[in-house]
Design an enzyme around this catalytic site. Structure first.
Site, PDB file in Angstrom:
ATOM      1  CG  ASP A 487      77.977  90.755  62.807  1.00  0.00           C
ATOM      2  OD1 ASP A 487      78.362  90.502  63.948  1.00  0.00           O
ATOM      3  OD2 ASP A 487      76.840  90.485  62.378  1.00  0.00           O
TER       4      ASP A 487
HETATM    5  C1  BGC Z   1      77.262  91.294  56.788  1.00  0.00           C
HETATM    6  C2  BGC Z   1      76.738  91.714  58.139  1.00  0.00           C
HETATM    7  C3  BGC Z   1      76.248  90.508  58.863  1.00  0.00           C
HETATM    8  C4  BGC Z   1      77.351  89.455  58.932  1.00  0.00           C
HETATM    9  C5  BGC Z   1      76.979  88.232  59.690  1.00  0.00           C
HETATM   10  C6  BGC Z   1      78.287  90.210  56.957  1.00  0.00           C
HETATM   11  O1  BGC Z   1      78.734  89.772  55.719  1.00  0.00           O
HETATM   12  O2  BGC Z   1      77.784  92.404  56.119  1.00  0.00           O
HETATM   13  O3  BGC Z   1      75.747  92.696  58.000  1.00  0.00           O
HETATM   14  O4  BGC Z   1      75.863  90.856  60.145  1.00  0.00           O
HETATM   15  O5  BGC Z   1      77.778  89.121  57.644  1.00  0.00           O
HETATM   16  O6  BGC Z   1      76.313  87.285  58.950  1.00  0.00           O
HETATM   17  C1  NOJ Z   2      73.441  92.246  60.624  1.00  0.00           C
HETATM   18  C2  NOJ Z   2      73.483  91.358  61.821  1.00  0.00           C
HETATM   19  O1  NOJ Z   2      72.358  90.515  61.827  1.00  0.00           O
HETATM   20  C3  NOJ Z   2      73.538  92.171  63.093  1.00  0.00           C
HETATM   21  O2  NOJ Z   2      73.648  91.320  64.199  1.00  0.00           O
HETATM   22  C4  NOJ Z   2      74.678  93.145  63.035  1.00  0.00           C
HETATM   23  O3  NOJ Z   2      74.663  93.930  64.210  1.00  0.00           O
HETATM   24  C5  NOJ Z   2      74.589  94.019  61.815  1.00  0.00           C
HETATM   25  N1  NOJ Z   2      74.522  93.203  60.639  1.00  0.00           N
HETATM   26  C6  NOJ Z   2      75.762  94.991  61.704  1.00  0.00           C
HETATM   27  O4  NOJ Z   2      76.921  94.354  61.299  1.00  0.00           O
END
Ligand code: BGC
Ligand code: NOJ
Length: 825
Positions: A487
């Site tokens: 993400d």
């Molecule tokens: C986090 C991710 C997460 C994303 C979506 C980011 O700030 O680091 O791990 O998947 O937010 O909420």
């Molecule tokens: C947490 C999110 O819930 C997931 O969808 C994503 O793949 C990982 N972070 C990596 O960014």
């Protein structure tokens, strides 16, 4: 250092001191009603949706961190001494303390001044309520007179509004008290048709529903004036903060035990039958009274608890292993499966790190969670697939999340994550392999929940595949969109405004950012769907999909290989990321895992080379980090990943979700020792002895363990709600232990280190029980691959798939011999 131990026989983790490095939580409920409960009774409850139907209030990021919960107080009527049997919130010294987190229940027990209180919290199956059974024992040699107080602080339903809209909320709170039951009725008189209640089994010595009255002005939950004084004041809340507090007086002979049951619950009335008498402002309680009465009865409560235990026996009984490694056994048999249930139920909504407000169910998250859950309750997995698919967009793309209460997709956490649709294919494939239920492919499913748009599920899967094929970049690799699995790799975002969300900010148009990760994922998805089409006899579709997969492999071969490892992506301008050409972020874990899982590089030595580099540059004793070198500066063209301090989260943290991909890749490359080694590095039980470093719960996975670039290397964060649960379960059970459902049977393909010797597996699969014994022999010195030979019900067979029996229901005995080819069978 440890703060407790596993009780494997009872499937409990036993915490033996209350001051764990962080609150160590558990979940209550596994259907519609849920709660979080910490080892000091902190936490809150909700019905289905942690934001919109929050029963009790919780203030996140409090000081102390975990404050607000299902608190009891004991007052010794003789000495006036009072305390919390769960330590929090009074922090009074206890003579002993023990918290047992089990499957859907938690028991906290302690003693002070000869009074033992053991409280067991659980949610009965099929109900929208929780039972707290407080067992009070007088261990003194003299009679004891004590008061017991049970308390909750109600949330005014919408947790977001509850935490922000005080100009309204301080006036809306309402309660009713009838027959000793406290009803929380805020907004019931107008548009709500639901209410909460808090009841107690013992004769009431008094109650409070006004927080101010119970706590006293300028006091907190650590020093309620009513407890200090030994008397509640039967207060009725008007606005401000409605609470529920019951007082019970007990006189206990030496050695005597008394059970007091508290029930906190949620109930709905039909819209046109809300009031009794009709038209009054009073709740119609005729439906709820019998429910409350049932669970205040100790026998009924006890048998509900027994039913919950049995249900878990059944769920966990679908896969049990006996090996000589206790970390592997207890995670696979109990805790990892349990965590998979929790992630399936709650996605990323409510934990101590997810506030229950911001994130509903993730499309990508829920589809992956299903991989670790499907064997436990396939019918629920089926429904989940249909619900998620119904939020899919007609383009084949996806909303990134949907709300559990409405089951509608929304863009609240961004959209255009181009990996999303492919995960749906993996989820359906897992479901079909587990159940053989091909009929699901013909189920009519809406697009974007629009009535009239129904098409068979199969059509959704094809559109998911075509979505990628219609969005290829200049290298023939999939365009990344807002981001892919990671993400935080926001290649089109270019955000330079402080505080702006990387997830929702308008992306820049015109770029060519491509993802090697989505390419690998696509190959897996297309091949899965090709196998399914082939299985249904649709040869042209199967060939089309195989060709699409092959085309993508060719693109990865041509542009995804960096020379020693797989590249990660191409940025907006077409420059490689995750390449030797970069100064930072030269190598990323995700493409090494996913491309090798897709079979790329297995036949020409590239997989082995990439895995060697991972071992050398990314593997740490605390797990494999996401990339190296970590980004030391914010980079506009990369987005959120470079916003984190080095070593945390996606910027060089051990992002545990990705580690099992490398375990699977090692297994596929024939390195069983390597797979198991990686497995143990992040296995929570194997890290129990360093709980002071790891700090999160030793019985569940955390999303992240700080990497070596961080000053706190080895410290975990964000436990419970993470795709780590499902993927570790898949890696451990299907690849390391190697019992893997496939469309035409159960494949036995273990990748255990030779020193594991003999292991036993019990697997329920499509109605048949498989009793499997695996015998591992040392591999040959010349490095030739070991093979698995199967003896099924006494007869050797020449494949490693146990064919499906003609009639399911019986037992099949399987012996698997893993070793060099010449081992006689
Ligand atoms: C986090 C991710 C997460 C994303 C979506 C980011 O700030 O680091 O791990 O998947 O937010 O909420
Ligand atoms: C947490 C999110 O819930 C997931 O969808 C994503 O793949 C990982 N972070 C990596 O960014």
């Amino acid at each position: 250092m440890r703060y407790g131990h596993f009780d494997d026989d009872r499937r409990e983790y036993v915490i033996t001191r209350p001051d764990t490095p962080l609150p160590w939580i558990n979940y209550l409920g596994c259907e519609d009603y849920f709660g979080i409960i910490s080892n000091t009774a902190g936490g809150y409850s909700f019905y289905r949706d942690a934001r919109l139907r929050r029963l009790t209030r919780y203030r996140y990021n409090n000081a102390p961190l975990d404050l607000g919960g299902r608190y009891l107080y004991v007052r010794d009527e003789e000495s006036g001494d009072s305390w919390s049997p769960s330590w929090q919130p009074t922090l009074s010294e206890l003579d002993d303390y023990e918290c047992r987190h089990g499957m859907g229940y938690t028991t906290i027990s302690s003693k002070r001044a000869g009074i033992r209180v053991e409280t067991r919290y659980f949610v009965p199956l099929g109900e929208t309520l929780e039972v707290w059974r407080a067992r009070v024992t007088n261990e003194r040699s003299a009679p004891a007179r004590v008061s017991l107080f049970g308390t909750v602080e109600f949330c005014l339903w919408d947790a977001q509004d509850d935490a922000t809209n005080f100009q309204r909320n301080y006036s809306t709170g309402e309660v009713e008290v009838e027959d000793g039951v406290i009803y929380h009725t805020t907004e019931y008189r107008e548009r709500r048709d639901h209410f909460a209640y808090f009841a107690c089994s013992a004769p009431s010595a008094g109650f409070d529903t006004s927080r101010d009255a119970f706590l006293g002005p300028y006091r907190g939950w650590d020093r309620p004036v009513a407890v200090e004084r030994g008397a509640t004041s039967d207060s009725i809340a008007h606005g401000w903060q409605p609470i529920g507090a019951h007082q019970v007086r007990l006189v206990l002979a030496p050695g005597e035990t008394r059970d007091v049951i508290f029930v906190l619950g949620y109930a709905e009335n039909p819209k046109d039958a809300k009031f009794d008498p009709p038209g009054s402002g009073t709740i119609d309680k005729r439906r709820v009274r019998p429910v409350i009465a049932r669970y205040l009865d100790p026998d009924a409560a006890e048998s509900a608890f027994g039913a919950l235990r049995n249900r878990w026996d059944g769920w966990l009984g679908s896969l049990q292993v006996v090996t000589d490694n206790s970390h592997l056994d207890r995670m696979v048999n109990v805790w990892n499966a349990y965590q998979c249930m929790v992630t399936f139920n709650l996605s990323r909504s409510a934990s101590l790190y997810e506030s229950g407000i911001g994130r509903g169910m993730g499309f990508r998250d829920s589809t992956q969670d299903l991989l670790g859950f499907v064997h436990m309750v396939p019918e629920r997995a089926r429904q989940r697939i249909l619900d998620i698919a119904a939020t899919q967009l007609p383009t084949g793309g996806a909303y990134h999340q949907y709300q559990p209460l409405t089951k509608r997709g929304n863009d609240a956490v961004g959209s255009g994550f181009n990996d999303d649709p492919a995960w749906l294919v993996l989820a359906v494939a897992a479901y079909l392999k587990e159940t053989g239920d091909l009929a699901i492919l013909d189920e009519p499913v809406e697009y974007d929940n629009a009535p009239g748009s129904e098409r068979p599920l199969d059509d959704h899967l094809r559109r998911a595949i075509d979505y990628t094929l219609e969005r290829l970049g200049p290298h023939g690799l999939p365009l990344i969109g807002r981001a892919d699995w990671n993400d935080c790799l926001n290649l089109n975002c270019f955000s330079d405004t402080p505080g702006e969300s990387f997830q929702t900010t308008q992306n820049r148009d015109g770029g060519v950012a491509e993802s090697v990760f989505i390419a690998g994922l696509f190959v897996i998805a297309a091949n899965e769907l090709a196998a399914i089409a082939g299985h249904r006899g649709d040869v042209p579709e199967s060939e089309r999909l195989r060709a699409a997969a092959a085309g993508m492999v060719a693109a990865v071969d041509a542009h995804g290989w960096d020379g020693e490892w797989f590249r990660r992506a191409y940025d907006f301008f077409g420059e490689p990321i995750g390449s030797v050409l970069n100064d930072e972020g030269k190598i990323f874990i995700e493409p090494q895992g996913i491309c090798i899982m897709a079979g790329i590089g297995l036949d020409d030595g590239r997989a082995v080379r990439a895995l060697a580099v991972v071992r050398e540059r990314l593997a740490t004793p605390h797990g494999i980090v996401l990339q190296q070198p970590a980004f030391t500066r914010y980079e506009l063209r990369l987005g959120e990943i470079s916003s984190y301090p080095p070593g945390y989260k996606e910027n060089g943290g051990v992002f545990c979700h990705t580690n099992p991909w490398l375990m699977i890749a090692e297994a596929l490359a024939g390195n069983s020792e390597g797979a198991f080694d990686y497995y143990l590095r992040i296995n929570p039980s194997a890290r129990e002895a360093i709980s002071d470093v790891h700090r999160c719960e030793p019985y569940v996975y955390a999303q992240m363990i700080a990497g070596p670039d961080a000053p706190t290397h080895g410290e975990a964060k964000n436990s419970w709600l993470t795709g780590t649960a499902a993927w570790n379960y898949v890696a451990a059970t299907q690849w390391i232990i190697g019992v893997r459902p496939e469309l035409d049977g159960l494949r036995i393909d273990p990748h255990l280190p030779a020193e594991c010797g003999e292991i036993q597996v019990l697997r329920r699969f499509r109605g048949t029980t498989y009793r499997i014994i695996v015998r591992c022999q040392p591999a040959t010195d010349d490095g030739s691959p070991s093979v698995t030979r199967l003896v099924v019900d006494g007869r050797p067979i020449d494949r490693n798939i146990v064919p499906l029996p003609e009639t399911p229901g019986g037992e099949i005995q399987v012996e698997a011999l893993v070793g060099p080819a010449e081992v006689p069978s």
